[in-house]
Scaffold this active site. Sequence first.
Site, PDB file in Angstrom:
ATOM      1  N   HIS A 109       5.232  18.992 -13.874  1.00 13.10           N
ATOM      2  CA  HIS A 109       6.168  17.986 -14.395  1.00 13.10           C
ATOM      3  C   HIS A 109       7.369  17.839 -13.456  1.00 13.10           C
ATOM      4  O   HIS A 109       7.868  16.722 -13.252  1.00 13.10           O
ATOM      5  CB  HIS A 109       6.618  18.371 -15.807  1.00 13.10           C
ATOM      6  CG  HIS A 109       7.423  17.312 -16.479  1.00 13.10           C
ATOM      7  ND1 HIS A 109       6.951  16.040 -16.698  1.00 13.10           N
ATOM      8  CD2 HIS A 109       8.679  17.331 -16.989  1.00 13.10           C
ATOM      9  CE1 HIS A 109       7.876  15.323 -17.311  1.00 13.10           C
ATOM     10  NE2 HIS A 109       8.939  16.085 -17.495  1.00 13.10           N
ATOM     11  N   HIS A 122       0.829  -1.195   0.000  1.00 14.77           N
ATOM     12  CA  HIS A 122       0.000   0.000   0.000  1.00 14.77           C
ATOM     13  C   HIS A 122       0.870   1.255   0.000  1.00 14.77           C
ATOM     14  O   HIS A 122       1.796   1.371   0.797  1.00 14.77           O
ATOM     15  CB  HIS A 122      -0.922  -0.025   1.215  1.00 14.77           C
ATOM     16  CG  HIS A 122      -1.945   1.043   1.218  1.00 14.77           C
ATOM     17  ND1 HIS A 122      -2.367   1.654   2.368  1.00 14.77           N
ATOM     18  CD2 HIS A 122      -2.640   1.642   0.215  1.00 14.77           C
ATOM     19  CE1 HIS A 122      -3.276   2.558   2.085  1.00 14.77           C
ATOM     20  NE2 HIS A 122      -3.454   2.582   0.782  1.00 14.77           N
ATOM     21  N   ASP A 167       7.376   7.810 -20.542  1.00 14.85           N
ATOM     22  CA  ASP A 167       7.741   7.896 -21.956  1.00 14.85           C
ATOM     23  C   ASP A 167       9.247   7.689 -22.070  1.00 14.85           C
ATOM     24  O   ASP A 167       9.947   7.527 -21.060  1.00 14.85           O
ATOM     25  CB  ASP A 167       7.274   9.222 -22.565  1.00 14.85           C
ATOM     26  CG  ASP A 167       7.882  10.464 -21.923  1.00 14.85           C
ATOM     27  OD1 ASP A 167       8.997  10.390 -21.357  1.00 14.85           O
ATOM     28  OD2 ASP A 167       7.233  11.525 -22.003  1.00 14.85           O
ATOM     29  N   TYR A 214       5.059  14.592 -22.189  1.00 12.94           N
ATOM     30  CA  TYR A 214       4.396  14.430 -20.894  1.00 12.94           C
ATOM     31  C   TYR A 214       3.553  13.158 -20.782  1.00 12.94           C
ATOM     32  O   TYR A 214       2.600  13.104 -20.001  1.00 12.94           O
ATOM     33  CB  TYR A 214       3.561  15.667 -20.545  1.00 12.94           C
ATOM     34  CG  TYR A 214       4.396  16.918 -20.555  1.00 12.94           C
ATOM     35  CD1 TYR A 214       5.286  17.191 -19.529  1.00 12.94           C
ATOM     36  CD2 TYR A 214       4.326  17.818 -21.617  1.00 12.94           C
ATOM     37  CE1 TYR A 214       6.087  18.325 -19.547  1.00 12.94           C
ATOM     38  CE2 TYR A 214       5.112  18.960 -21.640  1.00 12.94           C
ATOM     39  CZ  TYR A 214       5.993  19.202 -20.606  1.00 12.94           C
ATOM     40  OH  TYR A 214       6.778  20.326 -20.631  1.00 12.94           O
ATOM     41  N   ALA A 215       3.911  12.134 -21.518  1.00  4.77           N
ATOM     42  CA  ALA A 215       3.207  10.849 -21.443  1.00  4.77           C
ATOM     43  C   ALA A 215       3.822  10.022 -20.313  1.00  4.77           C
ATOM     44  O   ALA A 215       4.546   9.044 -20.533  1.00  4.77           O
ATOM     45  CB  ALA A 215       3.271  10.120 -22.778  1.00  4.77           C
ATOM     46  N   ASN A 216       3.548  10.452 -19.094  1.00  8.24           N
ATOM     47  CA  ASN A 216       4.068   9.820 -17.886  1.00  8.24           C
ATOM     48  C   ASN A 216       2.962   9.799 -16.842  1.00  8.24           C
ATOM     49  O   ASN A 216       2.120  10.696 -16.803  1.00  8.24           O
ATOM     50  CB  ASN A 216       5.243  10.627 -17.310  1.00  8.24           C
ATOM     51  CG  ASN A 216       6.338  10.854 -18.309  1.00  8.24           C
ATOM     52  OD1 ASN A 216       7.047   9.937 -18.672  1.00  8.24           O
ATOM     53  ND2 ASN A 216       6.487  12.091 -18.767  1.00  8.24           N
TER      54      ASN A 216
END
Length: 128
Positions: free
Chosen positions: A95, A20, A28, A117-119
Amino acid sequence: MKKQGIINRDIAAALASFGHTDLLVIADCGLPIPANIPCVDLSYRIGEPAFMTILEAVLDDFQAEAAFIANEIKHENPAIEAAILQHKEAAYISHEELKDLSKKAKLIIRTGEATPYANIVLRSGVIF
């Protein structure tokens, strides 16, 4: 042999060890990977595998209680933002904050995604 879920042995073993609030990053190909954080690098050419392909597979096999994406995605990559939000509600952070969170991750999965920004940072939940 596993019948379902993620069959990549490194990812499957890592996810089985999560507790947890542990953090998982799906990144990316441009996100800096901290030297001390384990990384499973799935990239094999620009764009492959796609970020969303990996995110969807992980979400099918991983209990995420929270998700964080960069605020910059709204203007720089609205298509990926929309795709993420179809699968998981996410909180927006800068970011820089996302990169700071990645330094606390238990695992980073690097994709071949080559769009801005594909994270995402996923916080592990519990199944009960």
